[in-house]
Design a protein around this motif. Structure first.
Motif, PDB file in Angstrom:
ATOM      1  N   ILE A   1       0.817  -1.218   0.000  1.00  0.00           N
ATOM      2  CA  ILE A   1       0.000   0.000   0.000  1.00  0.00           C
ATOM      3  C   ILE A   1       0.854   1.273   0.000  1.00  0.00           C
ATOM      4  CG2 ILE A   1      -1.688   1.325   1.337  1.00  0.00           C
ATOM      5  CD1 ILE A   1      -2.908  -1.379   2.211  1.00  0.00           C
ATOM      6  N   PRO A   2       1.912   1.365   0.826  1.00  0.00           N
ATOM      7  CA  PRO A   2       2.689   2.615   0.812  1.00  0.00           C
ATOM      8  C   PRO A   2       3.262   2.951  -0.571  1.00  0.00           C
ATOM      9  CG  PRO A   2       3.197   1.351   2.775  1.00  0.00           C
ATOM     10  CD  PRO A   2       2.379   0.462   1.887  1.00  0.00           C
ATOM     11  N   ILE A   3       3.713   1.929  -1.304  1.00  0.00           N
ATOM     12  CA  ILE A   3       4.288   2.207  -2.621  1.00  0.00           C
ATOM     13  C   ILE A   3       3.190   2.616  -3.601  1.00  0.00           C
ATOM     14  CG2 ILE A   3       5.762   1.312  -4.469  1.00  0.00           C
ATOM     15  CD1 ILE A   3       6.925  -0.645  -2.459  1.00  0.00           C
ATOM     16  N   MET A   4       1.991   2.077  -3.424  1.00  0.00           N
ATOM     17  CA  MET A   4       0.883   2.513  -4.280  1.00  0.00           C
ATOM     18  C   MET A   4       0.490   3.960  -3.976  1.00  0.00           C
ATOM     19  SD  MET A   4      -1.536  -0.818  -4.842  1.00  0.00           S
ATOM     20  CE  MET A   4      -0.905  -2.200  -5.820  1.00  0.00           C
ATOM     21  N   LEU A   5       0.625   4.370  -2.734  1.00  0.00           N
ATOM     22  CA  LEU A   5       0.399   5.780  -2.408  1.00  0.00           C
ATOM     23  C   LEU A   5       1.447   6.662  -3.093  1.00  0.00           C
ATOM     24  CD1 LEU A   5      -0.449   5.362   1.370  1.00  0.00           C
ATOM     25  CD2 LEU A   5      -2.003   6.272  -0.365  1.00  0.00           C
ATOM     26  N   ALA A   6       2.681   6.184  -3.110  1.00  0.00           N
ATOM     27  CA  ALA A   6       3.734   6.908  -3.827  1.00  0.00           C
ATOM     28  C   ALA A   6       3.428   6.956  -5.321  1.00  0.00           C
ATOM     29  CB  ALA A   6       5.086   6.239  -3.589  1.00  0.00           C
ATOM     30  N   TYR A   7       2.937   5.856  -5.854  1.00  0.00           N
ATOM     31  CA  TYR A   7       2.561   5.779  -7.272  1.00  0.00           C
ATOM     32  C   TYR A   7       1.503   6.834  -7.596  1.00  0.00           C
ATOM     33  CZ  TYR A   7       1.424   3.299 -11.679  1.00  0.00           C
ATOM     34  OH  TYR A   7       1.238   2.959 -12.982  1.00  0.00           O
ATOM     35  N   ARG A   8       0.502   6.933  -6.743  1.00  0.00           N
ATOM     36  CA  ARG A   8      -0.562   7.915  -6.978  1.00  0.00           C
ATOM     37  C   ARG A   8       0.014   9.323  -7.056  1.00  0.00           C
ATOM     38  NH1 ARG A   8      -3.134  11.061  -3.201  1.00  0.00           N
ATOM     39  NH2 ARG A   8      -5.113  12.019  -3.830  1.00  0.00           N
ATOM     40  N   GLN A   9       0.937   9.646  -6.151  1.00  0.00           N
ATOM     41  CA  GLN A   9       1.521  10.982  -6.135  1.00  0.00           C
ATOM     42  C   GLN A   9       2.384  11.231  -7.376  1.00  0.00           C
ATOM     43  OE1 GLN A   9       0.736  13.351  -4.066  1.00  0.00           O
ATOM     44  NE2 GLN A   9       2.142  14.854  -4.955  1.00  0.00           N
ATOM     45  N   GLN A  10       3.209  10.254  -7.730  1.00  0.00           N
ATOM     46  CA  GLN A  10       4.081  10.432  -8.889  1.00  0.00           C
ATOM     47  C   GLN A  10       3.289  10.495 -10.193  1.00  0.00           C
ATOM     48  OE1 GLN A  10       6.853  11.435  -9.507  1.00  0.00           O
ATOM     49  NE2 GLN A  10       7.592  10.615 -11.458  1.00  0.00           N
ATOM     50  N   MET A  11       2.199   9.737 -10.267  1.00  0.00           N
ATOM     51  CA  MET A  11       1.403   9.768 -11.492  1.00  0.00           C
ATOM     52  C   MET A  11       0.768  11.146 -11.711  1.00  0.00           C
ATOM     53  SD  MET A  11       0.690   8.201 -14.210  1.00  0.00           S
ATOM     54  CE  MET A  11       1.461   6.635 -13.794  1.00  0.00           C
ATOM     55  N   LYS A  12       0.521  11.893 -10.625  1.00  0.00           N
ATOM     56  CA  LYS A  12       0.053  13.272 -10.783  1.00  0.00           C
ATOM     57  C   LYS A  12       1.087  14.087 -11.546  1.00  0.00           C
ATOM     58  CE  LYS A  12      -2.719  13.578  -6.515  1.00  0.00           C
ATOM     59  NZ  LYS A  12      -2.842  14.288  -5.215  1.00  0.00           N
ATOM     60  N   HIS A  13       2.356  13.914 -11.179  1.00  0.00           N
ATOM     61  CA  HIS A  13       3.431  14.636 -11.863  1.00  0.00           C
ATOM     62  C   HIS A  13       3.557  14.188 -13.315  1.00  0.00           C
ATOM     63  CE1 HIS A  13       4.787  16.506  -8.169  1.00  0.00           C
ATOM     64  NE2 HIS A  13       4.979  15.328  -7.590  1.00  0.00           N
ATOM     65  N   MET A  14       3.434  12.884 -13.551  1.00  0.00           N
ATOM     66  CA  MET A  14       3.592  12.371 -14.904  1.00  0.00           C
ATOM     67  C   MET A  14       2.457  12.826 -15.809  1.00  0.00           C
ATOM     68  SD  MET A  14       5.079   8.574 -13.964  1.00  0.00           S
ATOM     69  CE  MET A  14       5.210   8.001 -15.653  1.00  0.00           C
ATOM     70  N   LEU A  15       1.259  12.863 -15.278  1.00  0.00           N
ATOM     71  CA  LEU A  15       0.127  13.339 -16.079  1.00  0.00           C
ATOM     72  C   LEU A  15       0.246  14.834 -16.354  1.00  0.00           C
ATOM     73  CD1 LEU A  15      -2.794  11.366 -14.420  1.00  0.00           C
ATOM     74  CD2 LEU A  15      -2.024  11.132 -16.790  1.00  0.00           C
ATOM     75  N   GLU A  16       0.746  15.577 -15.379  1.00  0.00           N
ATOM     76  CA  GLU A  16       0.922  17.009 -15.588  1.00  0.00           C
ATOM     77  C   GLU A  16       1.953  17.272 -16.690  1.00  0.00           C
ATOM     78  OE1 GLU A  16       2.056  21.091 -13.092  1.00  0.00           O
ATOM     79  OE2 GLU A  16       2.115  19.137 -12.096  1.00  0.00           O
ATOM     80  N   GLU A  17       3.041  16.506 -16.671  1.00  0.00           N
ATOM     81  CA  GLU A  17       4.056  16.666 -17.715  1.00  0.00           C
ATOM     82  C   GLU A  17       3.557  16.147 -19.054  1.00  0.00           C
ATOM     83  OE1 GLU A  17       8.843  15.915 -18.292  1.00  0.00           O
ATOM     84  OE2 GLU A  17       7.712  14.449 -17.106  1.00  0.00           O
ATOM     85  N   GLY A  18       2.863  15.005 -19.047  1.00  0.00           N
ATOM     86  CA  GLY A  18       2.344  14.408 -20.268  1.00  0.00           C
ATOM     87  C   GLY A  18       3.325  13.431 -20.889  1.00  0.00           C
ATOM     88  N   HIS A  19       2.781  12.415 -21.544  1.00  0.00           N
ATOM     89  CA  HIS A  19       3.587  11.337 -22.111  1.00  0.00           C
ATOM     90  C   HIS A  19       4.552  11.866 -23.174  1.00  0.00           C
ATOM     91  CE1 HIS A  19       3.458   6.809 -23.371  1.00  0.00           C
ATOM     92  NE2 HIS A  19       4.660   7.203 -23.026  1.00  0.00           N
ATOM     93  N   GLU A  20       4.057  12.679 -24.084  1.00  0.00           N
ATOM     94  CA  GLU A  20       4.897  13.156 -25.177  1.00  0.00           C
ATOM     95  C   GLU A  20       5.981  14.113 -24.682  1.00  0.00           C
ATOM     96  OE1 GLU A  20       2.570  14.642 -28.383  1.00  0.00           O
ATOM     97  OE2 GLU A  20       1.620  12.703 -28.798  1.00  0.00           O
ATOM     98  N   GLU A  21       5.653  14.967 -23.722  1.00  0.00           N
ATOM     99  CA  GLU A  21       6.651  15.881 -23.182  1.00  0.00           C
ATOM    100  C   GLU A  21       7.688  15.120 -22.370  1.00  0.00           C
ATOM    101  OE1 GLU A  21       8.724  19.353 -22.411  1.00  0.00           O
ATOM    102  OE2 GLU A  21       7.173  18.894 -23.909  1.00  0.00           O
ATOM    103  N   ARG A  22       7.257  14.122 -21.648  1.00  0.00           N
ATOM    104  CA  ARG A  22       8.209  13.300 -20.895  1.00  0.00           C
ATOM    105  C   ARG A  22       9.150  12.572 -21.859  1.00  0.00           C
ATOM    106  NH1 ARG A  22       8.077  12.066 -15.497  1.00  0.00           N
ATOM    107  NH2 ARG A  22       9.127  10.155 -14.822  1.00  0.00           N
ATOM    108  N   ASP A  23       8.591  12.099 -22.962  1.00  0.00           N
ATOM    109  CA  ASP A  23       9.396  11.473 -24.005  1.00  0.00           C
ATOM    110  C   ASP A  23      10.429  12.472 -24.549  1.00  0.00           C
ATOM    111  OD1 ASP A  23       9.652   9.299 -26.321  1.00  0.00           O
ATOM    112  OD2 ASP A  23       9.429  11.252 -27.307  1.00  0.00           O
ATOM    113  N   ARG A  24      10.018  13.710 -24.816  1.00  0.00           N
ATOM    114  CA  ARG A  24      10.932  14.722 -25.355  1.00  0.00           C
ATOM    115  C   ARG A  24      12.087  14.984 -24.392  1.00  0.00           C
ATOM    116  NH1 ARG A  24      12.363  19.475 -24.391  1.00  0.00           N
ATOM    117  NH2 ARG A  24      10.835  19.680 -22.699  1.00  0.00           N
ATOM    118  N   ARG A  25      11.771  15.106 -23.103  1.00  0.00           N
ATOM    119  CA  ARG A  25      12.830  15.373 -22.118  1.00  0.00           C
ATOM    120  C   ARG A  25      13.833  14.227 -22.074  1.00  0.00           C
ATOM    121  NH1 ARG A  25      12.908  14.029 -16.858  1.00  0.00           N
ATOM    122  NH2 ARG A  25      10.641  13.725 -16.741  1.00  0.00           N
ATOM    123  N   HIS A  26      13.344  12.991 -22.111  1.00  0.00           N
ATOM    124  CA  HIS A  26      14.252  11.846 -22.113  1.00  0.00           C
ATOM    125  C   HIS A  26      15.084  11.803 -23.395  1.00  0.00           C
ATOM    126  CE1 HIS A  26      11.977  10.484 -18.613  1.00  0.00           C
ATOM    127  NE2 HIS A  26      12.895   9.545 -18.448  1.00  0.00           N
TER     128      HIS A  26
END
Length: 369
Positions: free
Chosen positions: A252-277
């Protein structure tokens, strides 16, 4: 024989540039400290349905998503048990593709290999040639999207298009060190199963495996006489449909971390995250070619892990230790037989070109470049 070594907690912080785990945001780590709750409570349903649906949105897939407490290794085994009745074709061009084949061997499957020298990428035309020229009807073809042992990025999109021409054969992709940092249109290229680990490009703590499953893969498992108990597609997905939870107790604690990080990933967006990488990868390759060389075949370089050929013959282990001691940064030696011939830099997760440049400056200092 291993002796007990007490964990003291008194260690210097090191910035991670290895092929995983990678750096994790402070608020993502903090999310793991929420009060504990039961895995059959409504709160768990809210948490698990959120991370599953957020993952679908981020990846842009209509396929089903499974998030289990495990490493990505779980889905080597589970996909083989779920989908392979007898015959599997494993494409191998490095350590992790070969490990997938060894898992299938151990599970008693009839394994054929389409093997390449380390550093060389799998070619779609070779996959087509094997499928067309073989009397064997393969249940599954496998490929590693990002072969982190060699820094090769295999063209899984084109390979998926080839395998899709064989409607009774499923395409299984190990994207453990790529998904989340290297864009792939899963649904458009006939990828039936693709899985990753959260401690890589997702930039979360270790402990969760993410798997995307097509309807065809789900249906093929239904026709099988045997399937994985823990990672069975029917068991995990049907339980999610009924309960919105995992069938077994999750971390459960790691899933809580997942929820928080996914907020950041959605804000950045898949294509923008791809561009940065992509920008990080391009910078690292340019730097490598200035001082060393890149190991993978040209045109097939990884977007998340640079494997750099040690053309100067530096002492890789000593350089890693010096960078760690002087700069509190950690990068990685080469893998297996190429441990001293190469070294690797993980440019994934929340890193930027600027933070990667900080590491390469440190390597120049330590190696006297």
């Amino acid at each position: 024989m291993t002796t007990e070594r007490e964990y003291t907690g008194d260690y210097p912080d090191k910035t991670l540039y290895i092929p995983g785990p990678t750096e994790v945001r402070d608020d993502v780590i903090d999310a793991m400290a929420e009060p504990m709750f039961g895995h059959r409570m409504d709160r768990m349903t809210d948490l698990y349905t959120t991370i599953v649906e957020d993952t679908k949105e981020f990846l842009g897939t209509d396929n089903d998503v499974v998030v289990l407490t495990a490493s990505g290794t779980e889905f080597w085994e589970a996909s083989t048990l779920n989908l392979v009745d007898e015959h599997i074709l494993c494409t191998t061009c490095g350590n992790f593709g070969e490990r997938h084949a060894k898992v299938a061997d151990r599970l008693g499957k009839d394994v054929d290999r389409l093997a390449y020298e380390w550093g060389t990428a799998v070619k779609p035309e070779d996959v087509r040639g094997r499928l067309e020229g073989s009397d064997t009807e393969y249940d599954v073809v496998t490929c590693v999207m990002n072969e982190s042992s060699t820094g090769v990025r295999n063209p899984i999109e084109e390979i998926g298009d080839v395998v899709a021409e064989y409607p009774d054969t499923r395409f299984v992709v190990d994207a453990v060190s790529a998904l989340g940092g290297d864009y792939v249109d899963i649904d458009a290229h006939g990828i039936d199963v693709i899985f990753a680990s959260t401690q890589k490009a997702f930039a979360m703590p270790p402990g969760l495996a993410v798997c995307v499953v097509s309807e065809d893969a789900y249906d093929q498992e239904l026709e099988s006489d045997a399937a994985s108990w823990y990672g069975g597609f029917q068991r995990t997905l049907d339980y999610y449909d009924r309960k919105g939870q995992t069938h077994s107790t999750p971390a459960i604690p790691i899933m809580l971390a997942y929820r928080q990080q996914m907020k950041h990933m959605l804000e950045e967006g898949h294509e923008e995250r791809d561009r940065r990488h992509r920008e990080m990868a391009e910078y690292t390759r340019e730097w490598a070619r200035e001082y060393f060389d890149v190991y993978p075949e040209e045109g097939y370089e990884s977007q998340t892990v640079a494997c750099i050929e040690n053309t100067r013959g530096i002492d890789v282990a000593e350089t890693i230790e010096t960078v760690s001691d002087r700069h509190d940064m950690v990068f990685s030696n080469g893998y297996g037989d190429i441990a001293e011939e190469t070294f690797r830099i993980g440019h994934m997760g929340e890193h930027t070109v600027e933070s990667i440049e900080t590491l390469t400056d440190a390597i120049e200092d330590a190696a006297g470049l």
